[in-house]
Design a protein around this motif. Structure first.
Motif, PDB file in Angstrom:
ATOM      1  N   LYS A  11       3.998  51.609  67.198  1.00 12.82           N
ATOM      2  CA  LYS A  11       3.369  50.631  68.080  1.00 12.82           C
ATOM      3  C   LYS A  11       2.215  49.910  67.379  1.00 12.82           C
ATOM      4  CE  LYS A  11       4.726  52.791  72.404  1.00 12.82           C
ATOM      5  NZ  LYS A  11       5.583  51.737  72.877  1.00 12.82           N
ATOM      6  N   LEU A  12       1.437  50.642  66.578  1.00 12.81           N
ATOM      7  CA  LEU A  12       0.365  50.009  65.823  1.00 12.81           C
ATOM      8  C   LEU A  12       0.916  49.045  64.778  1.00 12.81           C
ATOM      9  CD1 LEU A  12      -2.019  53.047  65.311  1.00 12.81           C
ATOM     10  CD2 LEU A  12      -2.524  50.955  66.588  1.00 12.81           C
ATOM     11  N   ARG A  13       2.007  49.440  64.151  1.00 11.78           N
ATOM     12  CA  ARG A  13       2.647  48.588  63.147  1.00 11.78           C
ATOM     13  C   ARG A  13       3.091  47.263  63.764  1.00 11.78           C
ATOM     14  NH1 ARG A  13       8.439  49.635  60.289  1.00 11.78           N
ATOM     15  NH2 ARG A  13       8.248  48.069  58.686  1.00 11.78           N
ATOM     16  N   HIS A  16      -0.041  45.031  65.085  1.00 12.44           N
ATOM     17  CA  HIS A  16      -0.819  44.388  64.023  1.00 12.44           C
ATOM     18  C   HIS A  16       0.059  43.614  63.039  1.00 12.44           C
ATOM     19  CE1 HIS A  16      -4.751  45.977  65.073  1.00 12.44           C
ATOM     20  NE2 HIS A  16      -4.136  47.112  65.400  1.00 12.44           N
ATOM     21  N   LEU A  63      -5.287  55.514  60.388  1.00 12.41           N
ATOM     22  CA  LEU A  63      -6.254  54.923  61.313  1.00 12.41           C
ATOM     23  C   LEU A  63      -7.596  54.663  60.630  1.00 12.41           C
ATOM     24  CD1 LEU A  63      -5.478  56.992  64.526  1.00 12.41           C
ATOM     25  CD2 LEU A  63      -4.953  54.581  64.109  1.00 12.41           C
TER      26      LEU A  63
END
Length: 78
Positions: A11-13, A16, A63
């Motif tokens: 989800k972060l990938r 961003h 992170l």
């Protein structure tokens, strides 16, 4: 259904808009070595034979690197 580290990392990938090269560079900011093939194993589906769970240490280092990538290095205290 709780989110796994792999889910959070995916989800972060996406959020961003990071490529594998970006993730490798972000991890290098905190002296954490990772290869594109390791990333490929983490981003696979859980039922794939070469799937690898993303460990706490891996996600923590990513992170930490992401913070440096987005904010810049922490200023030195006087």
């Amino acid at each position: 259904m709780a989110l796994t580290n792999n889910d959070i990392f995916k989800k972060l990938r996406v959020a961003h808009k990071l490529t594998n090269e970006d993730i490798v560079k972000i991890c290098e900011l905190v002296d954490f070595k990772v290869t594109k093939s390791e990333l490929g194993a983490i981003f696979r589906r859980e039922d794939h034979e070469k799937y690898v769970e993303c460990g706490d240490q891996f996600l923590r280092n990513f992170l930490d690197g992401l913070i440096i990538h987005l904010r810049g290095p922490m200023p030195k205290k006087k």
